[in-house]
Design a protein around this motif. Structure first.
Motif, mmCIF file in Angstrom:
data_model
loop_
_atom_site.group_PDB
_atom_site.id
_atom_site.type_symbol
_atom_site.label_atom_id
_atom_site.label_comp_id
_atom_site.label_asym_id
_atom_site.label_seq_id
_atom_site.Cartn_x
_atom_site.Cartn_y
_atom_site.Cartn_z
ATOM 1 N N ALA A 81 0.831 -1.208 0.000
ATOM 2 C CA ALA A 81 0.000 0.000 0.000
ATOM 3 C C ALA A 81 0.865 1.257 0.000
ATOM 4 O O ALA A 81 0.584 2.223 -0.733
ATOM 5 N N LYS A 82 1.917 1.271 0.814
ATOM 6 C CA LYS A 82 2.780 2.448 0.897
ATOM 7 C C LYS A 82 3.551 2.650 -0.399
ATOM 8 O O LYS A 82 3.724 3.796 -0.863
ATOM 9 N N TYR A 83 4.009 1.552 -0.974
ATOM 10 C CA TYR A 83 4.725 1.622 -2.257
ATOM 11 C C TYR A 83 3.815 2.217 -3.326
ATOM 12 O O TYR A 83 4.214 3.123 -4.067
ATOM 13 N N ASN A 84 2.598 1.711 -3.421
ATOM 14 C CA ASN A 84 1.661 2.207 -4.433
ATOM 15 C C ASN A 84 1.308 3.674 -4.207
ATOM 16 O O ASN A 84 1.005 4.397 -5.158
ATOM 17 N N ASP A 85 1.360 4.112 -2.965
ATOM 18 C CA ASP A 85 1.038 5.492 -2.637
ATOM 19 C C ASP A 85 2.172 6.448 -3.023
ATOM 20 O O ASP A 85 1.920 7.545 -3.534
ATOM 21 N N LEU A 86 3.413 6.026 -2.807
ATOM 22 C CA LEU A 86 4.550 6.922 -3.008
ATOM 23 C C LEU A 86 5.241 6.797 -4.362
ATOM 24 O O LEU A 86 5.764 7.787 -4.885
ATOM 25 N N ILE A 87 5.280 5.588 -4.910
ATOM 26 C CA ILE A 87 5.973 5.392 -6.187
ATOM 27 C C ILE A 87 5.009 5.717 -7.321
ATOM 28 O O ILE A 87 4.036 4.999 -7.562
ATOM 29 N N LYS A 88 5.279 6.782 -8.014
ATOM 30 C CA LYS A 88 4.380 7.274 -9.043
ATOM 31 C C LYS A 88 4.696 6.722 -10.430
ATOM 32 O O LYS A 88 3.848 6.728 -11.314
ATOM 33 N N VAL A 100 17.959 -7.243 -11.647
ATOM 34 C CA VAL A 100 18.864 -6.101 -11.797
ATOM 35 C C VAL A 100 20.172 -6.495 -12.482
ATOM 36 O O VAL A 100 20.670 -5.779 -13.355
ATOM 37 N N VAL A 101 20.730 -7.638 -12.091
ATOM 38 C CA VAL A 101 22.011 -8.072 -12.668
ATOM 39 C C VAL A 101 21.851 -8.387 -14.156
ATOM 40 O O VAL A 101 22.646 -7.952 -14.994
ATOM 41 N N LYS A 102 20.799 -9.144 -14.479
ATOM 42 C CA LYS A 102 20.561 -9.491 -15.885
ATOM 43 C C LYS A 102 20.253 -8.248 -16.702
ATOM 44 O O LYS A 102 20.747 -8.086 -17.829
ATOM 45 N N ALA A 103 19.438 -7.356 -16.151
ATOM 46 C CA ALA A 103 19.083 -6.136 -16.874
ATOM 47 C C ALA A 103 20.328 -5.299 -17.160
ATOM 48 O O ALA A 103 20.489 -4.765 -18.259
ATOM 49 N N ALA A 104 21.218 -5.192 -16.167
ATOM 50 C CA ALA A 104 22.444 -4.408 -16.356
ATOM 51 C C ALA A 104 23.310 -4.998 -17.463
ATOM 52 O O ALA A 104 23.956 -4.251 -18.219
ATOM 53 N N SER A 105 23.325 -6.337 -17.562
ATOM 54 C CA SER A 105 24.115 -6.971 -18.619
ATOM 55 C C SER A 105 23.555 -6.640 -20.000
ATOM 56 O O SER A 105 24.247 -6.729 -21.010
ATOM 57 N N GLU A 106 22.275 -6.253 -20.028
ATOM 58 C CA GLU A 106 21.625 -5.858 -21.279
ATOM 59 C C GLU A 106 21.566 -4.330 -21.399
ATOM 60 O O GLU A 106 20.856 -3.795 -22.246
ATOM 61 N N HIS A 107 22.292 -3.645 -20.493
ATOM 62 C CA HIS A 107 22.355 -2.175 -20.479
ATOM 63 C C HIS A 107 20.985 -1.552 -20.260
ATOM 64 O O HIS A 107 20.612 -0.576 -20.910
ATOM 65 N N LYS A 108 20.261 -2.145 -19.312
ATOM 66 C CA LYS A 108 18.966 -1.609 -18.893
ATOM 67 C C LYS A 108 18.999 -1.414 -17.380
ATOM 68 O O LYS A 108 19.511 -2.268 -16.656
ATOM 69 N N TYR A 109 18.449 -0.286 -16.925
ATOM 70 C CA TYR A 109 18.584 0.061 -15.512
ATOM 71 C C TYR A 109 17.233 0.536 -14.940
ATOM 72 O O TYR A 109 16.610 1.446 -15.496
ATOM 73 N N PRO A 110 16.778 -0.053 -13.840
ATOM 74 C CA PRO A 110 15.493 0.326 -13.258
ATOM 75 C C PRO A 110 15.533 1.710 -12.602
ATOM 76 O O PRO A 110 16.514 2.068 -11.934
ATOM 77 N N VAL A 111 14.461 2.456 -12.799
ATOM 78 C CA VAL A 111 14.291 3.758 -12.156
ATOM 79 C C VAL A 111 12.897 3.789 -11.528
ATOM 80 O O VAL A 111 11.911 3.413 -12.168
ATOM 81 N N PHE A 112 12.828 4.233 -10.279
ATOM 82 C CA PHE A 112 11.554 4.384 -9.587
ATOM 83 C C PHE A 112 11.423 5.851 -9.198
ATOM 84 O O PHE A 112 12.343 6.423 -8.607
ATOM 85 N N VAL A 113 10.306 6.443 -9.559
ATOM 86 C CA VAL A 113 10.082 7.863 -9.279
ATOM 87 C C VAL A 113 9.087 7.974 -8.129
ATOM 88 O O VAL A 113 7.953 7.495 -8.225
ATOM 89 N N ALA A 114 9.532 8.609 -7.043
ATOM 90 C CA ALA A 114 8.686 8.735 -5.855
ATOM 91 C C ALA A 114 8.310 10.191 -5.617
ATOM 92 O O ALA A 114 9.021 11.110 -6.024
ATOM 93 N N ASN A 115 7.177 10.365 -4.953
ATOM 94 C CA ASN A 115 6.761 11.691 -4.519
ATOM 95 C C ASN A 115 6.720 11.675 -3.001
ATOM 96 O O ASN A 115 5.884 11.000 -2.409
ATOM 97 N N GLN A 173 7.808 16.360 -3.078
ATOM 98 C CA GLN A 173 9.109 16.454 -3.745
ATOM 99 C C GLN A 173 9.399 15.179 -4.539
ATOM 100 O O GLN A 173 9.158 14.076 -4.063
ATOM 101 N N THR A 174 9.935 15.347 -5.745
ATOM 102 C CA THR A 174 10.270 14.195 -6.588
ATOM 103 C C THR A 174 11.611 13.600 -6.180
ATOM 104 O O THR A 174 12.591 14.325 -5.983
#
Length: 269
Positions: A105-112, A133-148, A152-153
């Motif tokens: 619930a908190k994640y869904n509230d803050l991560i936009k 994360v490790v596999k994604a990095a090997s494919e040059h992909k990186y997770p980003v999470f945007v919170a409010n 403040q972002t």
């Protein structure tokens, strides 16, 4: 052909026939003194090797089926727990501590927003939360999470590396300027309690708050140094006393992981 056997209870004489004789030919006992001899039912010899092998095989199959059923039945609960643990780690990187029951619930509230970026800082297809994360990095992909957080972002990025005894991982967040660290959270697999394992404690992760990833427009990361040491031209934090290798692992993890985010961090998007 005789189909039954009857035994005289007085003398033991055995008579074969469809019924007991009217009189025992040996002791003259009447028919009422005879009892039918029931044939013995033959079963598996429990002392034989065959019985042992069959019994063991059946038990192995039953146990395997039971374990498979149990594992399958619990898998959904295990996956939910794993997902909530990840949510808790992400939330701790923005200084929010919640229980497993509150995490979703908190994640869904803050991560936009959550997405993957490539080395050019461009959004690419994929599930940021579900990504390995490790596999994604090997494919040059990186997770980003945007919170409010309080209006403040905050941008949260995933980290991965290696410690003394196993993998290290974590999350680090920055303010809207994409430079100033807002919070961090580190985890490990098998680091020594009281030494390297201290990276998972708030006392260590709290040192990163307010540190800068860029100096004079150049990506520097944040150095992890021996207590009492410093680094010129770069923000730094004290490493763990007695946990030199783990501290170096965190230092390398920060630099290597965040290097993939540099163009995202320097973009205006």
């Amino acid at each position: 052909m005789a189909t039954k056997k009857f035994k005289c209870k007085v003398c033991g004489y055995v008579h074969e026939g469809d019924k007991a004789p009217d009189v025992c030919p040996i002791c003259a006992a009447p028919a009422s003194e005879f009892e039918e001899i029931k044939p013995e039912k033959k079963g598996l010899d429990r002392d034989s090797n065959v019985y042992t092998v069959v019994y063991a095989a059946v038990m192995v199959v039953l146990v395997a089926v039971l374990l498979a059923f149990t594992s399958q039945s619990l898998r959904s609960y295990q996956q939910k727990n794993e997902e909530n643990d990840k949510r808790q780690q992400i939330l701790r990187s923005i200084n929010i501590v919640v229980s497993s029951n509150e995490a979703e619930a908190k994640y869904n509230d803050l991560i936009k927003e959550a997405f993957l970026v490539n080395e050019n800082g461009e959004k690419v297809e994929g599930d940021a939360f579900a990504a390995d994360v490790v596999k994604a990095a090997s494919e040059h992909k990186y997770p980003v999470f945007v919170a409010n957080v309080d209006g403040q972002t905050k941008y949260i990025m995933a980290l991965h590396g290696a410690g003394l005894w196993g993998p290290l991982w974590g999350y680090i967040s920055v303010d809207g300027d994409k430079n100033t660290v807002y919070g961090a959270d580190f985890s490990h697999q098998g680091e020594t309690p009281g030494l390297g394992a201290e990276i998972a404690k708030p006392a260590f992760s709290g040192e990163f708050k307010g540190k800068k990833l860029f100096m004079d427009g150049t990506f520097k990361s944040i150095a992890v140094v021996k207590p009492g040491k410093s680094v010129a031209g770069q923000d730094y934090v004290d490493g763990i006393s007695g946990g030199t290798i783990t501290s170096k692992g965190v230092d390398a993890m920060l630099f290597n992981s965040l290097s993939g985010y540099v163009k995202f961090l320097t973009s205006q998007n």
